[in-house]
Design an enzyme around this catalytic site. Structure first.
Site, PDB file in Angstrom:
ATOM      1  CG  ASP A  30      -2.078   0.965   1.074  1.00 29.91           C
ATOM      2  OD1 ASP A  30      -3.229   0.516   0.918  1.00 29.91           O
ATOM      3  OD2 ASP A  30      -1.828   2.202   1.111  1.00 29.91           O
ATOM      4  CG  ASN A  87     -12.360  -0.911   3.796  1.00 32.85           C
ATOM      5  OD1 ASN A  87     -12.683  -1.456   4.843  1.00 32.85           O
ATOM      6  ND2 ASN A  87     -11.244  -0.211   3.648  1.00 32.85           N
ATOM      7  N   GLY A  93     -15.860   2.490   3.723  1.00 31.02           N
ATOM      8  CA  GLY A  93     -14.574   3.187   3.647  1.00 31.02           C
ATOM      9  C   GLY A  93     -13.801   2.893   2.374  1.00 31.02           C
ATOM     10  CD  GLN A  94     -14.723  -0.448  -2.792  1.00 37.21           C
ATOM     11  OE1 GLN A  94     -15.912  -0.683  -2.515  1.00 37.21           O
ATOM     12  NE2 GLN A  94     -14.091  -1.043  -3.789  1.00 37.21           N
ATOM     13  CG  HIS A 100      -8.588  -2.926  -2.418  1.00 38.08           C
ATOM     14  ND1 HIS A 100      -9.456  -2.167  -3.182  1.00 38.08           N
ATOM     15  CD2 HIS A 100      -8.457  -2.290  -1.238  1.00 38.08           C
ATOM     16  CE1 HIS A 100      -9.814  -1.103  -2.482  1.00 38.08           C
ATOM     17  NE2 HIS A 100      -9.243  -1.150  -1.294  1.00 38.08           N
ATOM     18  CG  LEU A 101      -7.975  -9.532   1.642  1.00 37.40           C
ATOM     19  CD1 LEU A 101      -9.374  -9.439   2.262  1.00 37.40           C
ATOM     20  CD2 LEU A 101      -7.607 -10.998   1.406  1.00 37.40           C
ATOM     21  CG  HIS A 102      -6.961  -2.927   3.088  1.00 35.22           C
ATOM     22  ND1 HIS A 102      -6.199  -1.792   2.911  1.00 35.22           N
ATOM     23  CD2 HIS A 102      -8.172  -2.647   2.545  1.00 35.22           C
ATOM     24  CE1 HIS A 102      -6.920  -0.861   2.290  1.00 35.22           C
ATOM     25  NE2 HIS A 102      -8.128  -1.359   2.061  1.00 35.22           N
TER      26      HIS A 102
HETATM   27  P1  AMP Z   1      -9.775   1.434   0.334  1.00 37.97           P
HETATM   28  O1  AMP Z   1      -9.907   2.729   1.099  1.00 37.97           O
HETATM   29  O2  AMP Z   1     -10.193   0.234   1.115  1.00 37.97           O
HETATM   30  O3  AMP Z   1     -10.448   1.542  -1.014  1.00 37.97           O
HETATM   31  O4  AMP Z   1      -8.228   1.239   0.097  1.00 37.97           O
HETATM   32  C1  AMP Z   1      -7.537   1.799  -0.973  1.00 37.97           C
HETATM   33  C2  AMP Z   1      -6.076   1.706  -0.633  1.00 37.97           C
HETATM   34  O5  AMP Z   1      -5.339   1.881  -1.813  1.00 37.97           O
HETATM   35  C3  AMP Z   1      -5.596   2.780   0.357  1.00 37.97           C
HETATM   36  O6  AMP Z   1      -5.047   2.151   1.501  1.00 37.97           O
HETATM   37  C4  AMP Z   1      -4.553   3.556  -0.434  1.00 37.97           C
HETATM   38  O7  AMP Z   1      -3.464   3.969   0.352  1.00 37.97           O
HETATM   39  C5  AMP Z   1      -4.133   2.537  -1.492  1.00 37.97           C
HETATM   40  N1  AMP Z   1      -3.614   3.068  -2.740  1.00 37.97           N
HETATM   41  C6  AMP Z   1      -4.161   4.028  -3.515  1.00 37.97           C
HETATM   42  N2  AMP Z   1      -3.429   4.207  -4.624  1.00 37.97           N
HETATM   43  C7  AMP Z   1      -2.398   3.338  -4.544  1.00 37.97           C
HETATM   44  C8  AMP Z   1      -1.298   3.035  -5.374  1.00 37.97           C
HETATM   45  N3  AMP Z   1      -1.092   3.676  -6.540  1.00 37.97           N
HETATM   46  N4  AMP Z   1      -0.419   2.083  -4.977  1.00 37.97           N
HETATM   47  C9  AMP Z   1      -0.611   1.431  -3.809  1.00 37.97           C
HETATM   48  N5  AMP Z   1      -1.635   1.668  -2.976  1.00 37.97           N
HETATM   49  C10 AMP Z   1      -2.508   2.605  -3.331  1.00 37.97           C
END
Ligand code: AMP
Length: 114
Positions: A30, A87, A93-94, A100-102
């Protein structure tokens, strides 16, 4: 789906630190980590969110969790434990609408989440 930033990472049109890759799934660090280990695991196919899942996607969702376990092991935080979070939508919170899976590790997590 060429406007999607995660599709651009899949296509190598945007840089990312990729840790794991199969035909169906890739994982990368991330950009703004919220834990010492913060890795995103995504399907290579564009699926907007959990709400966009179809029957045929069941296997890739399983693959994403298998990837999480494998990456945690490779990175050495499988035994200490970790959290996986997906999310969905605005209340969830998406912010990036490519599912994507954190994978979060390297510190003790609290509950309930914010
Ligand atoms: P969400 O809020 O669950 O949609 O998570 C999106 C995640 O994507 C966040 O934790 C961001 O920091 C991450 N993110 C956004 N753009 C990038 C990128 N170019 N490379 C890596 N992570 C990213």
């Amino acid at each position: 789906m060429n406007e999607c930033i995660f599709c651009k990472i899949v296509a190598r049109d945007l840089p990312a630190e990729i840790l794991y890759e199969t035909e169906q799934v890739i994982a990368f660090r991330d950009l703004n980590p919220v834990a010492p280990q913060h890795i995103l695991i995504i399907p290579t196919k564009h699926i907007a969110s959990t709400n966009g899942l179809e029957e045929e996607d069941a296997v890739v969702v399983g693959d994403m969790h298998l990837a999480a376990a494998e990456i945690a092991k490779r990175e050495g935080f499988d035994k200490s434990g970790f959290r996986t979070v997906m999310n969905c939508g605005l209340d969830g919170g998406q912010t990036v609408f490519h599912m994507h899976l954190h994978l979060l590790g390297g510190r003790t997590m609290s509950w309930p989440p914010g």
